[in-house]
Motif scaffolding. Structure first.
Motif, PDB file in Angstrom:
ATOM      1  N   SER A 154       0.824  -1.214   0.000  1.00 17.21           N
ATOM      2  CA  SER A 154       0.000   0.000   0.000  1.00 17.21           C
ATOM      3  C   SER A 154       0.856   1.262   0.000  1.00 17.21           C
ATOM      4  O   SER A 154       0.606   2.195  -0.765  1.00 17.21           O
ATOM      5  N   ALA A 157       2.637   1.619  -3.371  1.00 13.82           N
ATOM      6  CA  ALA A 157       1.703   2.052  -4.417  1.00 13.82           C
ATOM      7  C   ALA A 157       1.447   3.552  -4.318  1.00 13.82           C
ATOM      8  O   ALA A 157       1.422   4.250  -5.338  1.00 13.82           O
ATOM      9  N   ARG A 158       1.259   4.055  -3.088  1.00 19.46           N
ATOM     10  CA  ARG A 158       1.061   5.500  -2.910  1.00 19.46           C
ATOM     11  C   ARG A 158       2.282   6.276  -3.398  1.00 19.46           C
ATOM     12  O   ARG A 158       2.155   7.291  -4.072  1.00 19.46           O
ATOM     13  N   ILE A 162       0.216   4.880  -7.993  1.00 21.59           N
ATOM     14  CA  ILE A 162      -0.672   3.928  -8.649  1.00 21.59           C
ATOM     15  C   ILE A 162      -1.522   3.234  -7.590  1.00 21.59           C
ATOM     16  O   ILE A 162      -1.232   3.295  -6.402  1.00 21.59           O
ATOM     17  N   HIS A 163      -2.577   2.588  -8.036  1.00 22.57           N
ATOM     18  CA  HIS A 163      -3.453   1.865  -7.125  1.00 22.57           C
ATOM     19  C   HIS A 163      -2.737   0.620  -6.611  1.00 22.57           C
ATOM     20  O   HIS A 163      -1.930   0.014  -7.318  1.00 22.57           O
ATOM     21  N   ARG A 164      -3.048   0.225  -5.398  1.00 24.23           N
ATOM     22  CA  ARG A 164      -2.434  -0.953  -4.772  1.00 24.23           C
ATOM     23  C   ARG A 164      -2.623  -2.207  -5.620  1.00 24.23           C
ATOM     24  O   ARG A 164      -1.698  -2.993  -5.818  1.00 24.23           O
ATOM     25  N   ARG A 165      -3.811  -2.407  -6.154  1.00 29.91           N
ATOM     26  CA  ARG A 165      -4.074  -3.602  -6.976  1.00 29.91           C
ATOM     27  C   ARG A 165      -3.266  -3.578  -8.268  1.00 29.91           C
ATOM     28  O   ARG A 165      -2.833  -4.617  -8.757  1.00 29.91           O
ATOM     29  N   THR A 166      -3.068  -2.396  -8.818  1.00 30.71           N
ATOM     30  CA  THR A 166      -2.247  -2.274 -10.020  1.00 30.71           C
ATOM     31  C   THR A 166      -0.817  -2.709  -9.716  1.00 30.71           C
ATOM     32  O   THR A 166      -0.204  -3.444 -10.490  1.00 30.71           O
ATOM     33  N   GLN A 168       0.115  -4.747  -7.322  1.00 28.74           N
ATOM     34  CA  GLN A 168       0.106  -6.198  -7.110  1.00 28.74           C
ATOM     35  C   GLN A 168       0.107  -6.946  -8.446  1.00 28.74           C
ATOM     36  O   GLN A 168       0.805  -7.936  -8.602  1.00 28.74           O
ATOM     37  N   ARG A 169      -0.672  -6.462  -9.413  1.00 22.53           N
ATOM     38  CA  ARG A 169      -0.690  -7.100 -10.736  1.00 22.53           C
ATOM     39  C   ARG A 169       0.675  -6.988 -11.407  1.00 22.53           C
ATOM     40  O   ARG A 169       1.158  -7.938 -12.010  1.00 22.53           O
TER      41      ARG A 169
END
Length: 183
Positions: A154, A157-158, A162-166, A168-169
């Motif tokens: 998290s 990503a911040r 970018i978004h956390r899920r992005t 992770q992908r």
């Protein structure tokens, strides 16, 4: 350095650790295994000698790099190899700055480990001459940011915007070896 007589294996994956220990035993290496930093520190206090250590970098909430300094303080001639599933130049530099002899990405077989223990880290002939690909640079940047935030997805990503899920992908889609080749 020939096959080490005594080796510390810090690996939280029990199956991988068992397979690695068996393979090292076939080479005549007495391997001491710990699944976490606390167990590894206890082993350091108990072992009379240690020729080499293979440390997994990511151990859940622990970081295998944190064992390098106490390990080398107790056994200054020990050769340390750091293993990680997410290799990057930034992580390799961090490992060598702490005193690691070499750095390998998983999956690494016993032959890779033994070769890395023998390889001279100052051998600059093995370094590629061309700049890395854009995919490699992006991957390394993500790894640096992730390392700076102690693996917290998290927060990283911040920091990357970018978004956390992005994130992770992107971490799941590690670039293929072709992306790591020099252009």
């Amino acid at each position: 350095m020939a096959t080490p007589e005594s080796l510390l294996l810090l690996e939280d994956d029990e199956l991988l650790a068992r397979q690695t220990r068996r393979a090292l035993a076939r080479h005549g290496c007495d391997t001491h295994w710990a699944a976490d930093l606390d167990g590894a520190r206890r082993l350091l206090d108990e072992l009379p000698a240690l020729d080499a250590a293979v440390l997994d970098q990511n151990l859940g909430t622990d970081n295998g790099l944190d064992l390098i300094a106490p390990l080398l303080q107790r056994f200054p001639d020990c050769r340390v190899i750091v293993l990680t599933g997410y290799g990057s130049i930034a992580a390799a530099v961090a490992a060598t700055r702490r005193g690691a002899h070499n750095y390998l990405t998983k999956p690494a077989g016993v032959s890779d480990i033994l070769e890395a223990l023998e390889r001279d880290p100052a051998d600059l002939d093995s370094l590629p001459e061309a700049p890395p690909s854009l995919q490699r640079l992006e991957w390394e940047h993500i790894q640096r940011v992730l390392d700076a935030h102690q693996g917290n997805i998290s927060q990283a990503a911040r920091a990357l915007g970018i978004h956390r899920r992005t994130l992770q992908r992107r971490l799941k889609k590690r670039p293929s070896p072709a992306h790591f080749q020099r252009d």
